[in-house]
Design an enzyme around this catalytic site. Structure first.
Site, PDB file in Angstrom:
ATOM      1  N   PHE A 127       0.909  -1.417  -0.135  1.00  0.00           N
ATOM      2  CA  PHE A 127       0.055  -0.067  -0.114  1.00  0.00           C
ATOM      3  C   PHE A 127       0.774   1.181   0.114  1.00  0.00           C
ATOM      4  O   PHE A 127       2.166   1.090   0.168  1.00  0.00           O
ATOM      5  CB  PHE A 127      -0.998   0.074   1.210  1.00  0.00           C
ATOM      6  N   CYS A 128       0.407   2.234  -0.250  1.00  0.00           N
ATOM      7  CA  CYS A 128       0.818   3.690  -0.419  1.00  0.00           C
ATOM      8  C   CYS A 128       0.015   4.809   0.141  1.00  0.00           C
ATOM      9  O   CYS A 128      -1.028   4.455   0.836  1.00  0.00           O
ATOM     10  CB  CYS A 128       1.603   4.061  -1.958  1.00  0.00           C
ATOM     11  N   GLN A 129       0.379   5.831  -0.247  1.00  0.00           N
ATOM     12  CA  GLN A 129      -0.754   7.037   0.124  1.00  0.00           C
ATOM     13  C   GLN A 129      -2.029   7.049  -0.542  1.00  0.00           C
ATOM     14  O   GLN A 129      -3.072   7.298   0.084  1.00  0.00           O
ATOM     15  CB  GLN A 129       0.074   8.321  -0.189  1.00  0.00           C
TER      16      GLN A 129
ATOM     17  N   GLY B 122      -2.385   4.917  -3.821  1.00  0.00           N
ATOM     18  CA  GLY B 122      -2.800   3.642  -4.687  1.00  0.00           C
ATOM     19  C   GLY B 122      -1.991   3.387  -5.700  1.00  0.00           C
ATOM     20  O   GLY B 122      -1.633   2.018  -6.335  1.00  0.00           O
TER      21      GLY B 122
ATOM     22  N   TYR C  48      -3.491   4.079   1.937  1.00  0.00           N
ATOM     23  CA  TYR C  48      -3.738   4.965   3.395  1.00  0.00           C
ATOM     24  C   TYR C  48      -4.687   5.828   3.247  1.00  0.00           C
ATOM     25  O   TYR C  48      -5.167   6.036   4.495  1.00  0.00           O
ATOM     26  CB  TYR C  48      -2.193   5.513   3.572  1.00  0.00           C
TER      27      TYR C  48
END
Length: 131
Positions: free
Chosen positions: A94-96, A98, A123
């Site tokens: 996952f990231c901030q 997508g 996130y």
């Protein structure tokens, strides 16, 4: 909402249209499924946000390939946790927002991590729905 973002042919959103189509080729996990997997201990989350976006414990997507190619001892020393195994199920990136999680999932799958998945809500969704 996705339909509205795609717009007609020749609109100002042609690149988004391609990105949406491309992102569907990677296995994803929804927020309810992720919560269930985490509660049962059947998922491992890997944060690919930059170190500036998150506290320690991330592997920025720009460093992920070299990290996944490291020997287990080097990985452990650098990231203070056990290196994922190729056969690990539910290796969730996952990231901030997508996009980098998607890239990380593609990369991991290309390196043989068959259980790699993307939490496409990222996130952003987690923090909005968890509070």
């Amino acid at each position: 909402m996705l339909q509205a973002l795609r717009g007609p042919v020749g609109s100002t959103f042609p690149r988004l249209k391609i990105a949406v189509r491309t992102m569907t080729g990677v296995p994803t996990v929804s927020l309810p499924e992720l919560r269930s997997l985490l509660a049962s201990g059947r998922a491992r989350l890997i944060d690919v946000r930059s170190r500036e976006e998150a506290a320690a414990g991330t592997i920025p997507v720009s460093e992920l390939e070299s990290a996944l190619r490291m020997d287990p001892a080097t990985f452990q020393a650098l990231f203070s946790e056990e290196k994922p195994r190729l056969e690990d199920e539910n290796l969730v990136f996952f990231c901030q927002m997508g996009k980098r999680g998607f890239q990380a999932t593609q990369l991991a799958r290309a390196l043989g991590y068959t259980g790699a998945r993307n939490y496409s809500g990222a996130y952003k969704e987690w923090s909005e729905k968890d509070h």
